[in-house]
Design an enzyme around this catalytic site. Structure first.
Site, PDB file in Angstrom:
ATOM      1  N   CYS A  23       0.841  -1.155   0.032  1.00 30.79           N
ATOM      2  CA  CYS A  23       0.113  -0.008  -0.099  1.00 30.79           C
ATOM      3  C   CYS A  23       0.895   1.360  -0.207  1.00 30.79           C
ATOM      4  CB  CYS A  23      -0.926  -0.055   1.176  1.00 30.79           C
ATOM      5  SG  CYS A  23      -2.033  -1.426   1.266  1.00 30.79           S
ATOM      6  N   GLY A  50      -1.020   0.710  -4.792  1.00 29.22           N
ATOM      7  CA  GLY A  50      -2.306   0.227  -4.489  1.00 29.22           C
ATOM      8  C   GLY A  50      -3.459   1.022  -5.190  1.00 29.22           C
ATOM      9  N   ASN A 125       0.922   0.543   5.643  1.00 29.27           N
ATOM     10  CA  ASN A 125       1.487  -0.173   4.695  1.00 29.27           C
ATOM     11  C   ASN A 125       2.224  -1.457   5.189  1.00 29.27           C
ATOM     12  OD1 ASN A 125       2.902  -1.063   2.299  1.00 29.27           O
ATOM     13  ND2 ASN A 125       4.540   0.663   2.262  1.00 29.27           N
ATOM     14  N   GLY A 126       1.915  -2.487   4.869  1.00 30.42           N
ATOM     15  CA  GLY A 126       2.798  -3.750   5.227  1.00 30.42           C
ATOM     16  C   GLY A 126       1.756  -4.816   5.592  1.00 30.42           C
ATOM     17  N   CYS A 261      12.711  -4.614   2.022  1.00 31.42           N
ATOM     18  CA  CYS A 261      12.365  -5.279   1.079  1.00 31.42           C
ATOM     19  C   CYS A 261      13.053  -5.129  -0.337  1.00 31.42           C
ATOM     20  CB  CYS A 261      10.770  -5.070   0.972  1.00 31.42           C
ATOM     21  SG  CYS A 261      10.247  -5.948  -0.621  1.00 31.42           S
ATOM     22  N   TYR A 267      10.554  -4.125  -8.524  1.00 31.46           N
ATOM     23  CA  TYR A 267       9.279  -3.714  -8.985  1.00 31.46           C
ATOM     24  C   TYR A 267       8.502  -2.848  -8.208  1.00 31.46           C
ATOM     25  CZ  TYR A 267       4.582  -5.086 -10.408  1.00 31.46           C
ATOM     26  OH  TYR A 267       3.257  -4.871 -11.119  1.00 31.46           O
ATOM     27  N   SER A 308       7.912  -2.179 -16.605  1.00 36.80           N
ATOM     28  CA  SER A 308       8.786  -2.545 -15.478  1.00 36.80           C
ATOM     29  C   SER A 308       9.767  -3.252 -15.932  1.00 36.80           C
ATOM     30  CB  SER A 308       8.062  -3.679 -14.681  1.00 36.80           C
ATOM     31  OG  SER A 308       7.345  -4.611 -15.592  1.00 36.80           O
ATOM     32  N   ASP A 371      10.533  -7.939 -15.266  1.00 38.59           N
ATOM     33  CA  ASP A 371      11.130  -7.757 -13.816  1.00 38.59           C
ATOM     34  C   ASP A 371      11.242  -9.098 -12.883  1.00 38.59           C
ATOM     35  OD1 ASP A 371       8.766  -7.724 -12.194  1.00 38.59           O
ATOM     36  OD2 ASP A 371       8.178  -6.603 -13.935  1.00 38.59           O
ATOM     37  N   CYS A 407       5.274 -14.116   0.109  1.00 38.71           N
ATOM     38  CA  CYS A 407       5.561 -12.996   1.088  1.00 38.71           C
ATOM     39  C   CYS A 407       4.538 -12.694   1.909  1.00 38.71           C
ATOM     40  CB  CYS A 407       5.711 -11.565   0.556  1.00 38.71           C
ATOM     41  SG  CYS A 407       6.051 -10.130   1.277  1.00 38.71           S
ATOM     42  N   CYS A 458      15.361  -8.037   3.177  1.00 39.59           N
ATOM     43  CA  CYS A 458      14.584  -9.023   3.144  1.00 39.59           C
ATOM     44  C   CYS A 458      14.531  -9.850   1.875  1.00 39.59           C
ATOM     45  CB  CYS A 458      13.090  -8.658   3.617  1.00 39.59           C
ATOM     46  SG  CYS A 458      12.171 -10.165   3.715  1.00 39.59           S
ATOM     47  N   CYS A 461      11.313 -13.945  -0.409  1.00 39.58           N
ATOM     48  CA  CYS A 461      10.542 -14.446  -1.562  1.00 39.58           C
ATOM     49  C   CYS A 461      11.411 -15.029  -2.605  1.00 39.58           C
ATOM     50  CB  CYS A 461       9.646 -13.268  -2.269  1.00 39.58           C
ATOM     51  SG  CYS A 461      10.654 -11.999  -2.743  1.00 39.58           S
TER      52      CYS A 461
END
Length: 523
Positions: A23, A50, A125-126, A261, A267, A308, A371, A407, A458, A461
């Site tokens: 978000c 978002g 956001n998260g 992240c 992306y 992208s 991507d 994720c 992180c 993924c």
């Protein structure tokens, strides 16, 4: 869905989406400014994060008002609406759902009033991983679910903040925030103060900016640029910021353990954003250069999957010496549609968004740069379309390693069972998408392009190493508060039955949680 920076999302078929974004959050404290308008433009700059819903909360000191609805920022707000949102402090949210269904009730900001009359609005956001645990606490304390019918982790946090009427909002936050596990970048407010907080790992970005007459916080630096704010710094992992008439205050609620992240660089973030001092566009060009070194091929032209794949394609072309060109034309007006295509039209899916430039690709050996590969639907369709347009060879290059793990920190990937890289090796994926060759950038190469140490990122993924512990034997997932979830055992995610039903967690409304100063407008 359209993206705010002009990029296409991965959604060639709305019924089978690719990775969806986190978000976007925005907050401003600026007496004398039109804070609702500033928030609108900030959200407009964050629209790529978002596209399901948008909302703004504003206060003039006497009460907090929230206006939100499903849709894009420009669909939800118009000039009369913004003109009615008067005040000196505001927060805003552009939502993609990571916890809770895409409903009006789950749109943000969420709002809650304490029994002492203070009103709190919050945007997130998260994604939290101890949502079920927080819901049990809410139920056991008799805080209820309120009257809004929401089923997201953001509402639970707002309830917990409002459940301490004997404390200031700032003090309540310093008690509540350490209880939260997962990724969160919050902007929240009461009648007079703007707050911002970031989890101890700083998984999702959050930056602080300065206006001539105030302060701004936002998910990305591009949102500061659009409102004329100068970048001050990132909100630190484990930091709570409060801004009011007395100035800016900072407090620590957790020791920082940075794990930003990595997929933001691939992306999510806008190319003109800066994360941890690194320009995202420059990082993506560098990723393309590394791709060319790691996976060279003889070809006539390098083309991106717009938009992208564009920066990485530029880098690949520069490093390889192969001509960069356009091979795919996008339709910038294809986005949210409320008309479902027939099966016949759905089979043409990709042509709604992309069409080949036949003159450019006919008879050419192409390097196609994108991507990521999630399910493989996009790349499979692109390869087929380029061959039909006359390309003699199609070599696919991907500017991220294989996405093999879901994720749980704010990006809604497919389940692990649906991830193409989970069940196939590189050769199997190449055959699946129909490419002549396939090359992914290495994880080492991707990390190097960010100019961040591996230990501060992180990478879950890509490598399955989740920096924030996932609940064992508990519910987790987007619909956990709606009674649908996934069980987690150790760090491996069991997605063999993602639709498994579990008894919903239900709390009894307390009946006195909302005060008249807390107002939510539903169009």
């Amino acid at each position: 869905m359209p993206r705010g920076d002009g990029r296409l999302s991965h959604d060639l078929d709305p019924q089978r989406p690719g990775p969806q974004d986190a978000c976007g959050v925005f907050g401003v404290w600026a007496p004398g400014e039109e804070v609702a308008n500033l928030t609108y433009f900030g959200l407009y700059a964050l629209q790529h994060r978002g596209q399901e819903a948008a909302g703004i909360a504003v206060s003039d000191g006497s009460g907090v008002v929230v206006y939100k609805d499903l849709g894009l920022v420009a669909q939800v707000f118009d000039e009369p609406t913004l003109a009615s949102l008067r005040g000196h402090v505001a927060i805003g949210h552009a939502r993609y759902s990571t916890t809770g269904a895409s409903t009006w009730e789950n749109a943000q900001p969420t709002i809650r009033a304490t029994s002492s009359g203070t009103t709190i609005a919050l945007a997130h956001n998260g994604n939290l991983v101890n949502t079920a645990e927080l819901q049990r606490e809410v139920a056991e304390r008799g805080l209820g679910t309120g009257t809004d019918g929401s089923t997201n982790d953001t509402s639970l946090v707002t309830m917990l903040l409002a459940s301490r009427p004997d404390l200031s909002v700032e003090a309540a936050a310093l008690e509540v925030l350490p209880q939260l596990r997962g990724a969160f970048s919050f902007v929240f407010m009461d009648e007079s103060t703007l707050y911002a907080a970031r989890d101890a790992h700083g998984v999702r970005p959050l930056v602080l900016g300065r206006l001539d007459r105030g302060w701004v916080v936002a998910s990305e630096t591009a949102a500061l640029d659009i409102v004329g704010a100068s970048v001050v710094r990132e909100v630190e992992p484990g930091e709570l910021i409060a801004i009011d008439a007395d100035g800016l205050r900072s407090a620590r609620f957790a020791a920082p353990e940075p794990k930003g992240c990595l997929f933001e660089y691939v992306y999510i973030a806008r190319p003109d954003a800066t994360i941890a001092g690194r320009n995202v566009h420059a990082a993506r060009v560098q990723i393309g250069r590394r791709l060319a070194k790691e996976h060279p091929v003889e070809a006539d032209m390098v083309i991106p999957v717009p938009e992208s794949g564009t920066p990485a394609a530029i880098g690949y072309a520069e490093e390889s010496g192969i001509t960069y060109g356009a091979g795919l034309m996008k339709n910038p007006y294809v986005g949210r549609t409320f008309i479902q295509p027939s099966q016949t039209l759905r089979q043409l899916g990709i042509r709604l968004k992309l069409n080949p430039l036949r003159q450019n690709v006919r008879g050419k050996r192409l390097v196609v740069v994108d991507d990521s590969i999630v399910r493989g639907n996009t790349q499979r369709a692109i390869v087929r379309m380029l061959r039909e347009a006359g390309a003699v060879e199609v070599h696919v290059r991907i500017s991220s390693p294989p996405v093999s793990w879901p994720c749980f920190y704010g990006i809604d990937f497919a389940t692990r069972a649906e991830l193409l890289a989970n069940g196939l090796d590189n050769e199997g994926i190449r055959r699946s998408i129909g490419a002549d060759t396939l090359g992914y950038v290495s994880l080492t190469g991707l990390i190097a392009a960010t100019e961040q140490p591996k230990t501060r990122l992180c990478r879950a993924c890509f490598d399955g190493e989740y920096p924030i512990e996932l609940p064992v034997g508990n519910l987790i997932g987007k619909h956990v508060l709606e009674g649908i979830g996934r069980r987690v055992a150790n760090s491996a995610v069991d997605d063999t039955d993602d639709s498994e039903q579990f008894p919903p967690l239900v709390a009894t409304p307390s009946g006195d949680s909302f005060k008249s100063s807390a107002t939510t407008h539903r169009p």
